[in-house]
Design a protein around this motif. Sequence first.
Motif, PDB file in Angstrom:
ATOM      1  N   THR A   9      42.315  43.342  42.744  1.00 51.90           N
ATOM      2  CA  THR A   9      41.652  42.781  43.914  1.00 51.90           C
ATOM      3  C   THR A   9      40.273  43.399  44.040  1.00 51.90           C
ATOM      4  O   THR A   9      40.112  44.598  43.831  1.00 51.90           O
ATOM      5  N   GLU A  10      39.282  42.581  44.355  1.00 50.23           N
ATOM      6  CA  GLU A  10      37.955  43.090  44.685  1.00 50.23           C
ATOM      7  C   GLU A  10      37.352  42.196  45.753  1.00 50.23           C
ATOM      8  O   GLU A  10      37.728  41.040  45.903  1.00 50.23           O
ATOM      9  N   LEU A  11      36.419  42.762  46.516  1.00 49.06           N
ATOM     10  CA  LEU A  11      35.775  42.038  47.600  1.00 49.06           C
ATOM     11  C   LEU A  11      34.299  41.899  47.297  1.00 49.06           C
ATOM     12  O   LEU A  11      33.674  42.828  46.780  1.00 49.06           O
ATOM     13  N   VAL A  12      33.747  40.728  47.638  1.00 49.61           N
ATOM     14  CA  VAL A  12      32.310  40.506  47.529  1.00 49.61           C
ATOM     15  C   VAL A  12      31.816  40.031  48.889  1.00 49.61           C
ATOM     16  O   VAL A  12      32.302  39.024  49.427  1.00 49.61           O
ATOM     17  N   ILE A  13      30.854  40.775  49.426  1.00 51.76           N
ATOM     18  CA  ILE A  13      30.246  40.441  50.706  1.00 51.76           C
ATOM     19  C   ILE A  13      28.863  39.879  50.416  1.00 51.76           C
ATOM     20  O   ILE A  13      28.021  40.551  49.829  1.00 51.76           O
ATOM     21  N   ASN A  24      41.264  37.919  43.513  1.00 45.81           N
ATOM     22  CA  ASN A  24      42.508  38.463  42.989  1.00 45.81           C
ATOM     23  C   ASN A  24      42.612  38.065  41.540  1.00 45.81           C
ATOM     24  O   ASN A  24      42.681  36.880  41.231  1.00 45.81           O
ATOM     25  N   ASN A  25      42.562  39.065  40.663  1.00 45.16           N
ATOM     26  CA  ASN A  25      42.564  38.826  39.217  1.00 45.16           C
ATOM     27  C   ASN A  25      41.477  37.821  38.834  1.00 45.16           C
ATOM     28  O   ASN A  25      41.692  36.934  38.014  1.00 45.16           O
ATOM     29  N   GLY A  26      40.307  37.947  39.489  1.00 40.80           N
ATOM     30  CA  GLY A  26      39.153  37.117  39.165  1.00 40.80           C
ATOM     31  C   GLY A  26      39.123  35.761  39.847  1.00 40.80           C
ATOM     32  O   GLY A  26      38.154  35.023  39.714  1.00 40.80           O
ATOM     33  N   VAL A  27      40.172  35.424  40.605  1.00 42.47           N
ATOM     34  CA  VAL A  27      40.241  34.123  41.272  1.00 42.47           C
ATOM     35  C   VAL A  27      39.859  34.298  42.741  1.00 42.47           C
ATOM     36  O   VAL A  27      40.461  35.107  43.462  1.00 42.47           O
ATOM     37  N   ALA A  28      38.866  33.518  43.177  1.00 45.63           N
ATOM     38  CA  ALA A  28      38.360  33.631  44.550  1.00 45.63           C
ATOM     39  C   ALA A  28      39.280  32.940  45.540  1.00 45.63           C
ATOM     40  O   ALA A  28      39.773  31.839  45.296  1.00 45.63           O
ATOM     41  N   SER A  29      39.474  33.596  46.683  1.00 44.53           N
ATOM     42  CA  SER A  29      40.143  32.986  47.830  1.00 44.53           C
ATOM     43  C   SER A  29      39.070  32.380  48.720  1.00 44.53           C
ATOM     44  O   SER A  29      37.898  32.742  48.600  1.00 44.53           O
ATOM     45  N   PRO A  30      39.442  31.495  49.643  1.00 48.07           N
ATOM     46  CA  PRO A  30      38.426  30.963  50.563  1.00 48.07           C
ATOM     47  C   PRO A  30      37.746  32.125  51.309  1.00 48.07           C
ATOM     48  O   PRO A  30      38.415  33.076  51.711  1.00 48.07           O
ATOM     49  N   PRO A  31      36.426  32.046  51.483  1.00 54.63           N
ATOM     50  CA  PRO A  31      35.710  33.164  52.109  1.00 54.63           C
ATOM     51  C   PRO A  31      35.990  33.287  53.605  1.00 54.63           C
ATOM     52  O   PRO A  31      36.254  32.292  54.282  1.00 54.63           O
ATOM     53  N   TYR A  32      35.948  34.520  54.071  1.00 55.30           N
ATOM     54  CA  TYR A  32      36.032  34.809  55.501  1.00 55.30           C
ATOM     55  C   TYR A  32      34.617  34.798  56.077  1.00 55.30           C
ATOM     56  O   TYR A  32      33.698  35.342  55.453  1.00 55.30           O
ATOM     57  N   PRO A  33      34.417  34.261  57.272  1.00 59.04           N
ATOM     58  CA  PRO A  33      33.118  34.408  57.933  1.00 59.04           C
ATOM     59  C   PRO A  33      32.998  35.840  58.458  1.00 59.04           C
ATOM     60  O   PRO A  33      33.984  36.432  58.903  1.00 59.04           O
ATOM     61  N   ILE A  34      31.803  36.400  58.373  1.00 62.17           N
ATOM     62  CA  ILE A  34      31.547  37.772  58.806  1.00 62.17           C
ATOM     63  C   ILE A  34      30.241  37.832  59.585  1.00 62.17           C
ATOM     64  O   ILE A  34      29.520  36.838  59.691  1.00 62.17           O
ATOM     65  N   SER A  35      29.931  39.015  60.075  1.00 67.96           N
ATOM     66  CA  SER A  35      28.633  39.295  60.683  1.00 67.96           C
ATOM     67  C   SER A  35      28.187  40.667  60.206  1.00 67.96           C
ATOM     68  O   SER A  35      28.889  41.659  60.411  1.00 67.96           O
ATOM     69  N   GLN A 159      45.910  43.111  52.033  1.00 65.17           N
ATOM     70  CA  GLN A 159      45.621  42.673  50.666  1.00 65.17           C
ATOM     71  C   GLN A 159      44.923  43.735  49.819  1.00 65.17           C
ATOM     72  O   GLN A 159      44.806  43.582  48.616  1.00 65.17           O
ATOM     73  N   VAL A 160      44.403  44.782  50.478  1.00 68.44           N
ATOM     74  CA  VAL A 160      43.587  45.765  49.772  1.00 68.44           C
ATOM     75  C   VAL A 160      44.205  47.153  49.836  1.00 68.44           C
ATOM     76  O   VAL A 160      45.059  47.419  50.686  1.00 68.44           O
ATOM     77  N   GLU A 161      43.743  48.005  48.940  1.00 70.10           N
ATOM     78  CA  GLU A 161      44.178  49.404  48.889  1.00 70.10           C
ATOM     79  C   GLU A 161      42.945  50.286  48.987  1.00 70.10           C
ATOM     80  O   GLU A 161      41.834  49.822  48.735  1.00 70.10           O
ATOM     81  N   GLU A 162      43.144  51.554  49.286  1.00 69.31           N
ATOM     82  CA  GLU A 162      42.052  52.505  49.135  1.00 69.31           C
ATOM     83  C   GLU A 162      41.661  52.502  47.668  1.00 69.31           C
ATOM     84  O   GLU A 162      42.524  52.461  46.790  1.00 69.31           O
ATOM     85  N   GLY A 163      40.374  52.465  47.385  1.00 69.37           N
ATOM     86  CA  GLY A 163      39.881  52.368  46.013  1.00 69.37           C
ATOM     87  C   GLY A 163      39.541  50.948  45.589  1.00 69.37           C
ATOM     88  O   GLY A 163      38.959  50.746  44.520  1.00 69.37           O
ATOM     89  N   THR A 164      39.884  49.942  46.406  1.00 69.67           N
ATOM     90  CA  THR A 164      39.516  48.553  46.082  1.00 69.67           C
ATOM     91  C   THR A 164      38.001  48.437  46.009  1.00 69.67           C
ATOM     92  O   THR A 164      37.305  48.867  46.921  1.00 69.67           O
ATOM     93  N   PRO A 165      37.459  47.845  44.917  1.00 69.81           N
ATOM     94  CA  PRO A 165      36.003  47.657  44.815  1.00 69.81           C
ATOM     95  C   PRO A 165      35.480  46.653  45.836  1.00 69.81           C
ATOM     96  O   PRO A 165      36.112  45.634  46.104  1.00 69.81           O
ATOM     97  N   VAL A 166      34.312  46.978  46.410  1.00 71.72           N
ATOM     98  CA  VAL A 166      33.636  46.125  47.371  1.00 71.72           C
ATOM     99  C   VAL A 166      32.164  46.086  46.961  1.00 71.72           C
ATOM    100  O   VAL A 166      31.515  47.109  46.872  1.00 71.72           O
ATOM    101  N   THR A 167      31.640  44.888  46.689  1.00 65.52           N
ATOM    102  CA  THR A 167      30.234  44.741  46.319  1.00 65.52           C
ATOM    103  C   THR A 167      29.532  43.958  47.409  1.00 65.52           C
ATOM    104  O   THR A 167      29.977  42.874  47.786  1.00 65.52           O
ATOM    105  N   LEU A 168      28.439  44.513  47.897  1.00 64.90           N
ATOM    106  CA  LEU A 168      27.611  43.839  48.894  1.00 64.90           C
ATOM    107  C   LEU A 168      26.373  43.325  48.191  1.00 64.90           C
ATOM    108  O   LEU A 168      25.632  44.105  47.593  1.00 64.90           O
ATOM    109  N   ILE A 169      26.200  41.998  48.250  1.00 66.35           N
ATOM    110  CA  ILE A 169      25.064  41.371  47.586  1.00 66.35           C
ATOM    111  C   ILE A 169      24.156  40.696  48.614  1.00 66.35           C
ATOM    112  O   ILE A 169      24.618  40.310  49.690  1.00 66.35           O
ATOM    113  N   GLU A 170      22.891  40.554  48.236  1.00 64.06           N
ATOM    114  CA  GLU A 170      21.922  39.938  49.134  1.00 64.06           C
ATOM    115  C   GLU A 170      22.194  38.450  49.326  1.00 64.06           C
ATOM    116  O   GLU A 170      22.072  37.920  50.419  1.00 64.06           O
TER     117      GLU A 170
END
Length: 171
Positions: A9-13, A24-35, A159-170
């Motif tokens: 699992t990895e997260l992309v913001i 999840n294993n490279g397959v995207a889930s529908p995105p969550y809206p954020i602020s 869905q996530v664990e401590e150590g799950t990668p999170v990438t914040l992109i512009e």
Amino acid sequence: MKNTDIPKTELVINIAAQTLTTYNNGVASPPYPISTAKNGIGSQQDSGCTPLGRHVIAQKIGGDAPMNTVFVGRVATGEVYDIDLGSQYPQRDWILSRILWLKGLEEGVNKGSNEQGGCDTYQRYIYIHGTPDSELMGIPLSHGCVRMRNADIMELFIQVEEGTPVTLIEG
């Protein structure tokens, strides 16, 4: 890259889109809206900005708390947010339901310090967390953190664990 090298699992913001996508294993889930941050993108201490780059979830906080639990300093206050509590404290930056505390991985970008001073995501207390459901999503309004709807952060939390990668992109 072998399939076994892809994190489970990895997260992309995406700050431009104001979305958080779970892979999840490279397959995207529908995105969550954020602020994200009203002050924009940045990593410097006291900037009120949201940092870019590679991170991990350093700590998961609030796993057994009821939805809308109020946290101050990462500790449940015993309060449960509702409209009345919100109107009692209109200036409070509400951190609700769950906290995913981020840690930067890139020295001088989102970890440690650089020529402008401190730029450490973890030391800046940058989280993914719940916020009052009356707050707008899709518009940068936070003080640097990544805000989510309470039901969404509770769903993401399991869905996530401590150590799950999170990438914040512009964008």
